[in-house]
Enzyme design. Sequence first.
Site, short mmCIF file in Angstrom:
data_model
loop_
_atom_site.label_atom_id
_atom_site.label_comp_id
_atom_site.label_asym_id
_atom_site.label_seq_id
_atom_site.Cartn_x
_atom_site.Cartn_y
_atom_site.Cartn_z
N ILE A 21 0.83 -1.21 0.00
CA ILE A 21 0.00 0.00 0.00
C ILE A 21 0.87 1.26 0.00
CG2 ILE A 21 -1.57 1.35 1.48
CD1 ILE A 21 -2.86 -1.36 2.30
N ASP A 40 11.87 2.60 4.80
CA ASP A 40 11.44 1.23 5.09
C ASP A 40 12.55 0.51 5.85
OD1 ASP A 40 9.03 -0.58 3.51
OD2 ASP A 40 10.61 -1.71 4.58
N ASP A 62 13.53 2.66 10.56
CA ASP A 62 12.84 1.75 11.48
C ASP A 62 11.92 2.62 12.34
OD1 ASP A 62 11.90 0.04 13.38
OD2 ASP A 62 13.87 -0.67 14.06
N VAL A 63 10.61 2.47 12.13
CA VAL A 63 9.65 3.34 12.83
C VAL A 63 9.60 3.09 14.34
CG1 VAL A 63 8.17 3.67 10.80
CG2 VAL A 63 7.66 1.80 12.40
N ASN A 89 2.41 4.36 7.67
CA ASN A 89 1.84 3.21 6.98
C ASN A 89 2.47 1.88 7.41
OD1 ASN A 89 0.76 1.70 4.42
ND2 ASN A 89 3.00 1.60 4.21
N SER A 141 -7.08 0.12 9.76
CA SER A 141 -7.63 -1.03 9.03
C SER A 141 -9.09 -1.16 9.43
CB SER A 141 -6.88 -2.31 9.45
OG SER A 141 -7.55 -3.46 8.97
N TYR A 154 -3.17 -7.93 16.38
CA TYR A 154 -3.29 -7.00 15.24
C TYR A 154 -4.57 -6.17 15.38
CZ TYR A 154 -3.56 -5.35 10.37
OH TYR A 154 -3.64 -4.58 9.23
N LYS A 158 -4.85 -2.01 15.66
CA LYS A 158 -5.57 -1.12 14.74
C LYS A 158 -6.69 -0.37 15.45
CE LYS A 158 -2.95 -1.93 11.21
NZ LYS A 158 -2.10 -0.87 10.66
N THR A 189 -1.79 -7.34 -1.09
CA THR A 189 -0.36 -7.08 -0.94
C THR A 189 0.25 -8.34 -0.33
OG1 THR A 189 -0.54 -6.33 1.34
CG2 THR A 189 -0.87 -4.65 -0.37
P1 NAD Z 1 3.38 -4.89 3.19
O1 NAD Z 1 3.95 -5.97 4.03
O2 NAD Z 1 3.17 -5.11 1.74
O3 NAD Z 1 4.25 -3.54 3.35
C1 NAD Z 1 4.57 -3.04 4.63
C2 NAD Z 1 5.95 -2.43 4.60
O4 NAD Z 1 6.27 -1.96 5.93
C3 NAD Z 1 7.05 -3.43 4.21
O5 NAD Z 1 7.83 -2.93 3.13
C4 NAD Z 1 7.88 -3.58 5.48
O6 NAD Z 1 9.27 -3.81 5.24
C5 NAD Z 1 7.65 -2.23 6.16
N1 NAD Z 1 7.97 -2.26 7.60
C6 NAD Z 1 7.74 -3.25 8.49
N2 NAD Z 1 8.26 -2.93 9.68
C7 NAD Z 1 8.80 -1.70 9.56
C8 NAD Z 1 9.50 -0.83 10.45
N3 NAD Z 1 9.75 -1.19 11.72
N4 NAD Z 1 9.92 0.37 10.00
C9 NAD Z 1 9.71 0.73 8.69
N5 NAD Z 1 9.09 -0.07 7.80
C10 NAD Z 1 8.63 -1.26 8.23
O7 NAD Z 1 1.97 -4.49 3.90
P2 NAD Z 1 0.77 -3.59 3.34
O8 NAD Z 1 -0.37 -4.50 3.07
O9 NAD Z 1 1.23 -2.65 2.31
O10 NAD Z 1 0.40 -2.81 4.69
C11 NAD Z 1 0.61 -1.42 4.86
C12 NAD Z 1 -0.30 -0.95 5.99
O11 NAD Z 1 -1.66 -1.18 5.65
C13 NAD Z 1 -0.07 -1.69 7.31
O12 NAD Z 1 -0.17 -0.78 8.39
C14 NAD Z 1 -1.21 -2.67 7.35
O13 NAD Z 1 -1.55 -3.06 8.66
C15 NAD Z 1 -2.31 -1.86 6.69
N6 NAD Z 1 -3.40 -2.67 6.14
C16 NAD Z 1 -3.13 -3.64 5.23
C17 NAD Z 1 -4.19 -4.43 4.75
C18 NAD Z 1 -3.97 -5.56 3.77
O14 NAD Z 1 -4.85 -6.44 3.68
N7 NAD Z 1 -2.88 -5.58 3.02
C19 NAD Z 1 -5.50 -4.18 5.19
C20 NAD Z 1 -5.71 -3.17 6.12
C21 NAD Z 1 -4.66 -2.41 6.59
#
Ligand code: NAD
Length: 275
Positions: A21, A40, A62-63, A89, A141, A154, A158, A189
């Site tokens: 995302i 990231d 690293d967040v 994100n 989420s 999780y 959220k 994703t």
């Molecule tokens: P993803 O795994 O594709 O991407 C997430 C990215 O965050 C990765 O590149 C990862 O390396 C990075 N990350 C992890 N830990 C980190 C840290 N400590 N510091 C910096 N970066 C870090 O996941 P996504 O689906 O793109 O999710 C993005 C956001 O959307 C998340 O917060 C997730 O909870 C939320 N979300 C996702 C979905 C879904 O179904 N994909 C649904 C609702 C909400």
Amino acid sequence: MSSAVQIRGKIVVITGGARGIGLATATALQALGARIAIGDIDEAAAKDSGSTRDFEFYGKLDVTDQSSFENFLDEVERTLGPIDVLINNAGIMPIGKLADEPDRVTRRILDINVYGVILGSKLGLHRMLPRGRGHIINIASLAGESHVSGLATYNASKHAVLGFTDTLREEYRGTGLHFSSVLPTLTNTELGSGLTTPVRAAEPEEIADAIAKLIAKPKAKVRVTALAGFITQTMGLLPQGLADRIGRALGADHLFLDAAEDEKRRTYEERARNA
Ligand code: NAD
């Protein structure tokens, strides 16, 4: 005014922007004229995505680490200028029943999904408050307004992001800053690998499009897809017992747990558990 006019020239920081995302959002906002910085924890992925898409700034972040986050934002501002929009994100979603969840994993989910968002918002506030402008967008989420077996920690994370972001909006009313939450449904994703839900999953580009509209016209929350958001909100109005029965009929008690061990999820689960 069109989204492109509102977004052109804005400096936007996206955490966890190397894939999923975050990357779709960075790509969409760049196409609308924004100046993009992605950070990231996966440095190789950040460099790869950043150089391939020609983002103006990309690197390791690293967040969960105060100095990493602070230094990253300092470097972005030195290179690009004052940050207009910060999108918190980064997030992880390992699946499993709570009694089987190693404490290390529990802490990591809370550290990234909750503390990372709180820390990012705080650092964003320190920069934006003196300027009297800025927009903090936290990716929550629909799991923040519902509950799914296999996602207890999780879900908690959220729910926390939503309460946190709503509180900031009131706490900083009248400062010129905006605070928004984004509530995606299951999205295609890596985080969603191998998972299914009764309603259609979203594409990351749909979340990106919703975020672009949110930047152009700030509001408290956006749910994507509209249908999944409507169902979640309606379930929230029902008596708990009835809502839980409907949830079970739709598979909320087993669909994610069944998929947790699926081969299609193995790579993601390994990455998330060791993030
Ligand atoms: P993803 O795994 O594709 O991407 C997430 C990215 O965050 C990765 O590149 C990862 O390396 C990075 N990350 C992890 N830990 C980190 C840290 N400590 N510091 C910096 N970066 C870090 O996941 P996504 O689906 O793109 O999710 C993005 C956001 O959307 C998340 O917060 C997730 O909870 C939320 N979300 C996702 C979905 C879904 O179904 N994909 C649904 C609702 C909400």
